[in-house]
Design a protein around this motif. Structure first.
Motif, PDB file in Angstrom:
ATOM      1  N   LEU B  26      63.882 -11.961 -40.644  1.00 22.91           N
ATOM      2  CA  LEU B  26      65.132 -11.286 -40.281  1.00 22.91           C
ATOM      3  C   LEU B  26      66.311 -12.237 -40.462  1.00 22.91           C
ATOM      4  N   PHE B 147      67.844  -2.982 -43.203  1.00 24.91           N
ATOM      5  CA  PHE B 147      67.980  -3.350 -41.795  1.00 24.91           C
ATOM      6  C   PHE B 147      69.293  -2.829 -41.225  1.00 24.91           C
ATOM      7  N   TRP B 148      70.392  -3.093 -41.922  1.00 28.81           N
ATOM      8  CA  TRP B 148      71.695  -2.657 -41.388  1.00 28.81           C
ATOM      9  C   TRP B 148      71.760  -1.148 -41.293  1.00 28.81           C
ATOM     10  N   THR B 213      63.573  -0.984 -36.560  1.00 29.45           N
ATOM     11  CA  THR B 213      63.842  -1.313 -37.961  1.00 29.45           C
ATOM     12  C   THR B 213      63.178  -2.628 -38.337  1.00 29.45           C
ATOM     13  N   TRP B 214      63.266  -3.561 -37.434  1.00 26.18           N
ATOM     14  CA  TRP B 214      62.700  -4.881 -37.676  1.00 26.18           C
ATOM     15  C   TRP B 214      61.189  -4.789 -37.882  1.00 26.18           C
ATOM     16  N   LEU B 217      60.373  -3.100 -41.247  1.00 27.48           N
ATOM     17  CA  LEU B 217      60.601  -3.943 -42.420  1.00 27.48           C
ATOM     18  C   LEU B 217      59.570  -5.062 -42.499  1.00 27.48           C
TER      19      LEU B 217
END
Lengths: 156, 258, 266
Positions: B26, B147-148, B213-214, B217
């Protein structure tokens, strides 16, 4: 799908989120001025605060004018002292005013009822940080029943 | 006994190693020189994929959950003669809990799993490797915009969820069951606080957005580049992010509302 | 002859399994080098070592005189702009058209205007014979076309080195022929250096100027095709002729056959 359509849909998405936020802010949340915007502080000492809590409303004649911001014990006798944030819209309470702890309905929550006192030339207005001198404490149901039984016993 | 301890120790270490490498991933994707001109079109595209495409399911679920809350709340409250309290009941449950939590769970199922599968597939078809060989950092190019997009979309979706849920409660409570219109909104307004309820709920959904999200991903990026590997990673994304959301929800609720 | 890539005494292992034990080889500049060896001997690993995606545990991999493993991030990225790799699967970006795929490295690494990029992309697509397929998505391409499109993308930035990872695997004879021709002609016309990793002996022998054969975690032979045909190692001969049995046994290591059968009855 073209970039332009995609941008349009993302725009719709963000607009919908903003609309939701506006709806929540205006229609759902408490937006009476008494709890937001400029406030000033009044304090009051009670013998007993009953079930009063931080964030309980402060009302004048049933209208909310502020909220309780902290409750502490002070002095060597451990008296409860209640700090209230009052909207600056209502900044002319005379020092003869009375603060009472009241209950809305039979089972409702407790709140601070402020009753403005009389005004004449010798009476000062309460300023930021001042103490409301006259207070009525919460009525505790157990004490009330005790007193009632006691008085019944005396009569009988 | 000893074996169980060994196993516990080994699992703890592997969880810690996972958290560590996920943090590094991240950090490497979002920290660095920002390139707004390159990033913006990618971000728009991902906002579309992650946000816009999740909107329908969020709106429909929100509406139904609000309607159910209205119905259930009414039948309970009417016994106490307190149906006036339906407004705050519906809105507080949505704003504080159901909005952020259910949105996060649906988001993990709808968008999180898709992110994992997409990135896993890009890895399996060597697209990530090929980016690296083209001197383009896949973390910055592939992971960062996703991510954003997730981090931005989910709180917005949660706001929509709560708003439409409250409207669903209003439809059932007021239009159908006959709670007084004025009382519904005014009692609600008297009890819902901007900072205490709406803002705290929003903060919750920001935290959930980050975590879901983290996880999605990371699971995609570290997936075994084979079909069973990707399907396992997709399942793990949904399971882990749901558990993380529910666990974190308890912690956040304890901090915010106690 | 000058070497673009030099691998010096490299040791590499994946987990506990050693892949290379003391590998040294050279890739001459401007030539087509074929890298051959049995499956699973780490031919692809070699390309990843040169590209800096993997790091050797010992030894050096030099690209144009620089030790790849010791380059910093930005130097490594600069070096990678001078090389490119054609992956086995093509690795086209599935959400972009063929045209955009080829334009991708140009848009990433150059400040060229849209017009110039369009011209360059068309030229690159023309050279692989896919100028008419620019609007297609990778999922609409056949395997051979996907590989040619990927080839157009890998030459977009006019690299010095191009690495082909199993370019002939799974291709029909026609697209195989096209790829062989393309690799040869691109190498000549663009002045590239090519590394072709493959086990299709005939195709590789027909285009390579220089051959490297891997076996048993080491390089067992290196030289021109003629030199290797006359190589005296049995292993090299077995590999080149494709004999079923030889130094690389047909049978996986086991007990003698009859012992095993009788042992099972006991």
């Amino acid at each position: 799908m073209t970039t332009r359509t995609m941008e349009l849909l993302v725009g719709v998405f963000v607009a919908a989120a903003i609309a939701a936020l506006v709806f929540l802010a205006l229609q759902v949340a408490n937006n009476s001025d008494a709890t937001r915007g400029e406030t000033y502080t009044l304090v009051a000492k009670f013998d007993n605060i009953g079930g009063l809590k931080v964030r309980s409303p402060v009302k004048v004649g049933g209208v909310v004018v502020g909220r309780v911001s902290s409750i502490q014990l002070t002095g060597e006798y451990y008296e409860p002292i209640v700090e209230m944030q009052i909207s600056t819209q209502y900044d002319a309470f005379p020092e003869t005013s009375t603060a009472s702890i009241l209950t809305s309905g039979l089972l409702g929550e407790q709140y601070v009822g402020l009753e403005p006192g009389f005004i004449d030339d010798f009476v000062m207005m309460l300023e930021d940080g001042d103490e409301v001198p006259n207070t009525n404490s919460a009525i505790v149901l157990e004490n009330l029943i005790g007193q009632f039984l006691f008085s019944q016993g005396e009569e009988g | 006994m000893i074996n169980a301890l060994v196993k516990l120790g080994r699992n703890t270490l592997s969880v810690l190693a996972g958290v560590g490498s996920a943090s590094i991933m991240l950090f490497q994707s979002i920290v660095g020189k920002p390139q707004p001109l390159k990033m913006f079109p990618l971000l728009i595209r991902q906002l579309y994929v992650v946000g816009v495409q999740s909107m329908l399911i969020i709106l429909i679920s929100g509406l139904f959950i609000g309607m159910v809350l209205g119905l259930q709340g009414y039948t309970i409250l009417v016994d106490f003669g307190a149906e006036q309290a339906l407004g705050p009941m519906v809105s507080l449950s949505l704003l504080r809990e159901l909005g952020p939590v259910v949105t996060a769970l649906l988001f993990a199922g709808r968008a999180g799993s898709a992110l994992t599968a997409e990135i896993g597939l890009m890895k399996a078809t060597e697209q990530l490797s090929s980016l690296e060989m083209m001197a383009v950092d896949p973390l910055r190019r592939v992971v960062a915009p996703r991510f954003w997009a997730g981090f931005i979309s989910m709180p917005l979706l949660a706001l929509m969820f709560s708003a439409i849920g409250i409207y669903g409660g209003f439809i059932v409570g007021v239009q159908w069951l006959g709670v007084d219109d004025g009382a519904f909104w005014s009692v609600m307004q008297a009890n819902v606080e901007w900072g205490q309820d709406i803002l705290n709920g929003f903060i919750k959904s920001l935290v959930f957005a980050l975590v879901v999200t983290w996880i999605a991903l990371y699971k995609g990026y570290t997936a075994e580049p084979t079909s069973p590997g990707i399907s396992a990673a997709t399942t793990q994304t949904v399971v882990y992010s749901s558990l993380a959301v529910l666990g974190l929800d308890f912690v956040l609720t304890a901090i915010m509302f106690s | 002859m000058e070497n673009l890539v030099e691998v010096k005494d490299v040791f590499f292992s994946r987990g506990e399994t050693p892949i290379y034990e003391g590998v040294s080889l050279r890739i001459p500049r401007g030539k087509v080098t074929g890298v051959m060896g049995p499956s699973g001997c780490g031919k692809t690993t070699l390309l990843r070592l040169i590209g800096g995606q993997l790091k050797a545990h010992a030894g050096e991999v030099e690209f144009a005189g620089q030790n790849v493993a010791q380059l910093g991030r930005s130097d490594l990225y600069e070096a990678r702009k001078r090389m490119s790799m054609l992956f086995q699967s093509g690795a086209l970006f599935s959400d972009l058209t063929v045209f955009e795929n080829v334009a991708f490295p140009l848009r990433e690494h150059t400040q060229l205007s849209d017009n110039i990029i369009r011209t360059i992309v068309k030229m690159k697509l023309q050279s692989v014979g896919l100028r008419g397929a620019g609007h297609l998505y990778p999922s609409e391409l056949s395997g051979g076309m996907a590989r040619r499109a990927a080839l157009a993308r890998s030459i977009a930035l006019d690299p010095e080195l191009i690495m082909y990872d199993e370019p002939f695997a799974g291709q029909d004879p026609i697209s195989m022929g096209m790829l062989v021709k393309l690799i040869k002609s691109l190498n000549e016309t663009l002045g590239l250096t090519s590394i072709v990793v493959s086990h299709d002996i005939h195709e590789v022998m027909s285009i390579a100027d220089h051959l490297v054969i891997f076996a048993n975690k080491q390089v067992i032979a290196e030289g021109s095709p003629e030199e290797l045909r006359n190589h005296d190692s049995e292993l090299v001969q077995q590999f080149l002729t494709g004999a079923a049995d030889g130094p690389v046994p047909f049978h996986y290591k086991s007990n003698p056959y009859h012992e095993d059968l009788l042992g099972g009855a006991q």
